[in-house]
Enzyme design. Structure first.
Site, mmCIF file in Angstrom:
data_model
loop_
_atom_site.group_PDB
_atom_site.id
_atom_site.type_symbol
_atom_site.label_atom_id
_atom_site.label_comp_id
_atom_site.label_asym_id
_atom_site.label_seq_id
_atom_site.Cartn_x
_atom_site.Cartn_y
_atom_site.Cartn_z
ATOM 1 N N HIS A 71 -12.085 5.052 1.804
ATOM 2 C CA HIS A 71 -10.863 4.492 1.354
ATOM 3 C C HIS A 71 -11.050 3.550 0.043
ATOM 4 C CE1 HIS A 71 -9.901 6.582 4.910
ATOM 5 N NE2 HIS A 71 -10.258 5.736 5.525
ATOM 6 N N GLU A 107 0.515 4.626 10.282
ATOM 7 C CA GLU A 107 1.698 5.665 9.353
ATOM 8 C C GLU A 107 0.914 6.979 9.354
ATOM 9 O OE1 GLU A 107 2.052 2.797 5.251
ATOM 10 O OE2 GLU A 107 0.634 4.386 5.217
ATOM 11 N N ARG A 145 -1.793 -8.776 -7.992
ATOM 12 C CA ARG A 145 -2.958 -9.122 -8.718
ATOM 13 C C ARG A 145 -3.230 -8.372 -9.821
ATOM 14 N NH1 ARG A 145 -6.817 -5.610 -6.640
ATOM 15 N NH2 ARG A 145 -6.507 -5.132 -4.768
#
Lengths: 504, 168
Positions: A235, A200, A292
């Protein structure tokens, strides 16, 4: 409602889910590896089943063992927590096939969102904006070079089955691309069992903002405001808060509605989170959907008053949402600090080991969810998070002050933790002003180099000298008191008191 | 007890007069004298009251060094009895360029990127250790030749364990 729930996880999240179960009158069942016999989540359960050796691949990730434990104990439902099997469509499917209720979305929704490139395609079809990039897995390095030439540096390489920051590499220059591809594939294989990656465009210094959604089995989908998760290292999130300092009423509605569309497109059910990158101009892009419960769910609970674990249990049991979008109000501000067994002074390197000291914070509007106790062994086998410390305040300012207070109370010895980092953060002017983005730690954080006051330097020298003196002596006649009883065993002390009483 | 404590390259003398064990101790750091109420509520945790001010100090021992944390400030020191030589708080460079490369944390070796006898450059990756699902690259501090390689793939290592030696 079902009566017994097996929790296919460990540590603090297993305990968080158990609390939700107990408050609804459900009996929680634990599973544990050989490394976790002494773990807190085992002690807190009604029943517990050994599922294998310490490595997660031989215990917490073995679907058959967990299903078998659930069938043996007669649990009607399985809560996966986060991590491990939480986003494993095969596991959800195995539960469905065995007649066990999987407390989460249908396996098809997990499969769709777990395939990051398929999810990108589905989101575009549903009119949810995505980060510029490719919508399929990169076959080889040659294709990777071509793709990057097309979208331009910097780019982010991501694991196709990824999440949680694993298997991700930021690439600024062509010279770095080969190494980054290799590293990302290797990490993707070890973390997700598949080396597939995609690419990306990298959005520089974005806000990472996510929307909590709840969906029931009857097509009702609502959003519960946002969580700002920009404070990250490697991250991975370290601090989360709700509301986001960047948020406007208008943007919240836009992002919330986009998140609802994303959930609807995936035929989603139960609790889920839609993650977005938001740039300084408040353009937002779909990043991924986490199918979740999130680590940071408590900040949403604190500002909405909704217990997300209980909501998950009710929805999984076929219950309706019982709350409408217009009922959702965000009240005050909440912050969560993730306490990791890592040394922030050395680039957050892992610090497993035995916890020798643990004094946890408490007091008004402080919630500390720990999976450990004094004496716990923090194993190198599992995730380094030992606790999540959450506070609530009427305003963000008040929440920061409260978090600073709570962190000051938190004492963990034996292992290094991220507590000193969080203390630095709460004092940082940019954080206080809400000027944050995902590059924040890398750009601003430097471990505290100056003693807090004039005496501290000498106090440190004295403490080290005392510690040296303690460890060299090792005699019974310690001059320093241990455990508050001057080195005298509490039994002896009780005996003396008894003697004095009798004499008296 | 008279000790030498090296912090940040400066060696201080610390004299502890632990007296009769009441918890009140007389301490002299270089020329500065203190009367301190000291206690250790748990191993590695020291609560010190100095001039009425309360300090909590956490102490970690790693090989010959101790790290002390007060609030969010921490410092690394080396303690030695006064009768011996000054503490040898010398980095690898002081050993004549010999680098003893130790594991920074406990974990498992997943890759060994060098062989004995091989010449490595400054910053070159030597070994990759995995702990808590994270990979950490151990790199050479300076150029040199790999000697005494003590680990291989899948070796479980403890924090501080010697991995290999690099000689100039």
């Amino acid at each position: 409602m079902f009566r017994k729930v097996l929790i296919a996880n460990r540590g603090e999240i297993a305990i968080r889910v158990m609390r939700g179960c107990r408050e609804l009158g459900l009996s929680p069942v634990a599973v544990y590896s050989e490394a976790d016999r002494n773990a807190l989540h085992v002690q807190m359960a009604d029943e517990a089943y050994l599922i294998g050796p310490p490595p997660a691949t031989e215990s917490y990730l073995v679907i058959d063992r967990i299903i078998e434990a659930a069938l043996v104990c007669g649990a009607e439902a399985i809560h996966p927590g986060y991590g491990f099997l939480a986003e494993n469509a095969k596991f959800a499917k195995a539960c469905e096939e065995q007649g066990l209720v999987f407390i989460g979305p249908p396996s098809a929704a997990i499969a769709l969102m777990g395939d990051k490139t398929a999810a990108r395609r589905a989101m575009q079809a549903a009119g949810v904006p995505v980060v510029p990039g490719i919508d399929h897995v990169v076959q080889d390095d040659e294709e990777a070079y071509q793709v990057v030439a097309g979208i331009g540096y910097p780019v982010m390489i991501k694991a196709a089955l990824g999440g949680g920051g694993k298997g991700m590499r930021l690439v600024h220059h062509e010279q770095q691309l080969g190494d980054a591809l290799r590293a990302a594939r290797s990490e993707a294989r070890s973390s997700f069992g598949d080396p597939a990656i995609y690419i990306e465009k990298y959005v520089p210094n974005p806000h990472h903002i996510e929307i909590q959604v709840l969906a029931d089995a009857y097509g009702q989908v609502i959003y519960l405001g946002e969580r700002e998760c920009s404070i990250q290292r490697r991250h991975q999130k370290v601090v989360e808060e709700s509301p986001s300092p960047l948020m406007t009423e208008d943007l919240r509605v836009q992002m919330g509605q986009a998140a609802v569309r994303a959930a609807q497109a995936a035929h989603y059910r139960n609790a889920g989170t839609v993650e977005f990158l938001v740039d300084e101009q408040r353009n937002f892009y779909f990043l991924e959907m986490n199918t979740r419960l999130q680590v940071e769910h408590p900040v949403t609970e604190m500002v909405t008053g909704i217990d997300l674990v209980q909501a998950q249990l009710r929805i999984a049991d076929g219950g309706p949402l019982g709350v409408r979008q217009e009922d959702i109000r965000l009240n005050g501000a909440a912050i969560e600090c993730r306490i990791y067994a890592e040394d922030p002074a050395y680039n957050f390197r892992p610090s497993p080991g035995r916890i020798t000291v643990l004094q946890a914070p408490a007091g008004p509007w402080v919630r500390d969810e720990r999976g450990v106790f004094a004496g716990s062994e923090v194993s190198p086998f599992y995730d380094p998070m030992i606790s999540k410390l959450v506070v609530w305040g009427a305003t963000r300012h008040e929440a920061i002050a409260r978090m600073r207070r709570a962190l000051g109370e938190y004492v963990v010895g034996g292992i290094k933790t991220t507590i000193p980092f969080h203390q630095w953060l709460m004092d940082d002017a940019d954080f206080q002003a809400g000027r944050l983005d995902t590059g924040f730690i890398e750009r601003r954080y430097r471990p505290q180099a100056v003693p807090p006051d004039q005496l501290a330097q000498d106090v440190a020298l004295i403490a080290a000298a005392l510690d040296h003196s303690q460890s060299t002596k090792q005699t019974a006649a310690l001059p320093m008191s241990q455990g508050g009883h001057d080195g005298v065993s509490p039994w002896k002390l009780a005996g003396r008191v008894d003697l004095i009483r009798r004499r008296g | 007890m008279r000790l030498l404590v090296n912090a940040g390259g400066i060696t201080h003398t610390v004299e502890l007069d632990e007296g009769n064990g009441t918890g009140l101790i007389r301490v002299k750091v270089d020329e500065r004298e203190y009367l301190i109420d000291a206690t250790s509520p748990s191993p590695g945790l020291y609560s010190l009251v100095v001039h009425g001010k309360v300090y909590s100090a956490l102490v970690w021992q790693r090989r010959s060094r101790r790290e002390v944390q007060i609030g969010h400030w921490s410092t690394s020191v080396e303690v030695a009895p006064a009768q011996t030589q000054r503490p040898s708080a010398k980095p690898a460079a002081a050993l004549g360029g010999r680098q003893e490369i130790a594991a920074p944390m406990s974990g498992r070796v997943i890759q060994v990127l060098v062989q004995p006898g091989q010449t490595v450059q400054e910053g070159e990756s030597l070994v990759i250790i995995e702990a808590m699902k994270m990979e950490t690259e151990i790199r050479a501090i300076a150029r040199g030749q790999v000697k005494d390689l003590q680990v291989s793939v899948d070796t479980a290592v403890e924090a501080g364990q010697l991995l290999l030696v690099i000689e100039p």
